[in-house]
Design a protein around this motif. Structure first.
Motif, short mmCIF file in Angstrom:
data_model
loop_
_atom_site.label_atom_id
_atom_site.label_comp_id
_atom_site.label_asym_id
_atom_site.label_seq_id
_atom_site.Cartn_x
_atom_site.Cartn_y
_atom_site.Cartn_z
N LEU A 184 0.51 3.09 8.42
CA LEU A 184 1.36 2.19 7.65
C LEU A 184 2.80 2.71 7.61
N GLU A 194 -1.06 1.38 -1.20
CA GLU A 194 -1.74 0.27 -0.52
C GLU A 194 -3.21 0.58 -0.32
N LYS A 237 -5.28 -0.77 -3.66
CA LYS A 237 -5.62 -2.11 -3.17
C LYS A 237 -6.85 -2.13 -2.28
N GLN A 238 -6.76 -1.47 -1.12
CA GLN A 238 -7.83 -1.64 -0.13
C GLN A 238 -9.15 -0.98 -0.54
#
Length: 356
Positions: free
Chosen positions: A291, A305, A309-310
Motif C-alpha cells: 500500500l 487500512e 478495516k480489512q
C-alpha cells in the motif's frame, strides 16, 4: 515538508523580514514529528486496567522498557537495525510475562512449540524457525537461518539441529515450563479439549465461522520489534509461543515472511500480533508495504487500512507495529489494549498498555 504558518500583516510590519522568517521556521521546527528509531510490542487483546494489578502492570512496563533499552543500546552506538531488533526480542523471550521463549504457552500435547522470524530491509534477506522446542531464543535461530543458510524457514527437529550447529543455545524443553502457562492449558482442556486459547485469554475458541473462528481473542501473545538504524536501514523481528492447546503442528503468521513479519527499506518494517490465521489470509505485513509502495500511502494510513478495516471485516482482530526509514511510526490495534513501547533518536522511552 511542513507548511509555513501564515502570519498577520500587522505582525510582519513590526520586525525585519529576517526576524519574521526566523519566527516562521522556529514554529515549523516545533511542529515537526519526533524521529523514532524503534517500536516494540508484546501482544494485543482485551487488556483492561480494571483486571490488571498494579504490580503486574509495573512488571509489564519494566519488561517493555528493558527490551527497548537493549535495542537502543545497539542503535545508539551505530549498530544495525537487525542487531537491534534481535536484541530487543531476546529480552522479551527471556521474560516469562510474554508468550515467547521462556513464557511460551503449551500445546494440546503439553509441549512448548515456538516460532520466530527476522528480516533485513536493506537486502530483503529473511530467516525463520517454526515448531521448535529446545532453542532458548528462537529469534537467534531465525537470525542464523538468515545469515548462515541458503534458506528462509526451517521447522521442528531440523531447525533445532541447524540451530545447534550454528551455535545457538540449546536447552532441555523443561526450561520453558512455567506454572501459569501449565494451569492455562489445564483450564482450557477442562472446559473443552477441542478448544484453543491465546495467551492470557479469558475465553476459549471453537471453530465455527466461515473462516473457522468464533469468539475474539482477549490477549494475543506475540512479541516483536521494528527499527531503523543510523544508516537508514530497516529490520523487523517477531517471536511467539502460539496458542494454548494448539494442535498438530499448527503454525501462525509470526514466522511467515509477509504475513506477520516484513521489512523493506523502500517502505517500512512491520511486526504483527493477532489471530494468525487472519493475518496469513490477508498477508498483512506485506500488504502494508504494498500500500505504501504502490498507492503512496503513509505508514500510518497503510497500517490503519489493514488493522482497522480489512482484518475486522473478516472477523479478526489484533494489531501491528511499523516504522519507515524517516522514523515515522504506526501502532494500530483494534482491541482494548496492546503492550507496546517506543524509543526516539535521543533515547526517550515511552511504554503503554491500554487504548487510552
Amino acid at each position: 515538508m511542513f507548511k509555513r504558518l501564515l502570519l498577520p500583516v500587522a505582525f510582519l510590519a513590526l520586525g525585519s523580514a529576517a526576524t519574521s522568517k526566523a519566527a516562521v521556521y522556529e514554529k515549523d521546527s516545533v511542529a515537526q514529528k519526533v524521529r523514532y528509531v524503534m517500536v516494540i510490542h508484546g501482544g494485543a487483546g482485551t487488556i483492561l486496567k480494571s483486571s490488571m494489578t498494579p504490580e503486574k502492570e509495573a512488571a509489564y512496563k519494566a519488561g517493555l522498557t528493558k527490551a527497548l533499552q537493549a535495542g537502543y543500546a545497539v542503535l545508539s552506538k551505530g549498530g544495525t537495525s537487525v542487531d537491534a531488533v534481535e536484541a530487543a526480542v531476546e529480552v522479551m523471550e527471556d521474560n516469562p510475562l510474554f508468550n515467547a521463549g521462556k513464557g511460551a504457552v503449551f500445546t494440546n500435547e503439553g509441549r512448548n512449540e515456538m516460532d520466530a522470524a527476522i528480516m533485513n530491509g536493506k537486502t530483503l534477506q529473511a530467516g525463520a524457525v517454526a515448531g521448535v522446542t529446545t532453542i532458548r531464543n528462537p529469534i537467534t535461530a531465525a537470525r542464523a537461518v538468515m545469515d548462515k543458510s541458503q534458506h528462509v524457514m526451517m521447522v521442528g527437529p531440523g531447525a533445532e539441529k541447524f540451530a545447534k550447529q550454528a551455535g545457538c543455545e540449546i536447552v532441555d524443553p523443561s526450561y520453558f515450563y512455567t506454572e501459569d502457562r501449565w494451569k492455562s492449558l489445564q483450564k482450557v482442556k477442562a472446559a473443552d479439549s477441542t478448544q484453543m486459547q491465546l495467551d492470557h485469554d479469558s475465553a476459549v475458541h471453537k471453530p465455527a465461522t466461515k473462516l473457522g473462528i468464533e469468539n475474539k481473542d482477549h490477549k494475543f501473545g506475540t512479541v516483536g520489534a521494528v527499527a531503523v538504524d543510523k544508516a537508514g536501514n530497516l529490520a523487523a523481528a517477531t517471536s511467539t509461543g502460539g496458542m494454548t492447546n494448539k494442535k498438530f503442528g499448527r503454525i501462525g503468521d509470526s514466522p511467515i515472511i509477509g504475513a506477520g513479519t516484513y521489512a523493506n527499506n523502500a517502505t517500512c518494517a512491520i511486526s504483527c500480533t493477532g489471530w494468525g490465521e487472519f493475518f496469513i489470509r490477508l498477508v498483512v505485513a506485506k500488504t502494508v508495504s504494498d500500500l505504501m509502495e504502490y498507492k503512496g500511502m503513509s505508514v500510518e494510513a497503510a497500517s490503519a487500512e489493514m488493522i482497522m478495516k480489512q482484518v475486522p471485516q473478516l472477523g479478526g482482530d489484533g494489531g501491528l507495529i511499523a516504522i519507515d526509514k524517516e522514523g515515522n511510526i504506526a501502532m494500530p490495534f483494534n482491541t482494548a489494549g496492546m503492550y507496546r513501547g517506543t524509543v526516539t533518536a535521543d533515547g526517550k522511552i515511552e511504554v503503554a498498555i491500554y487504548k487510552n
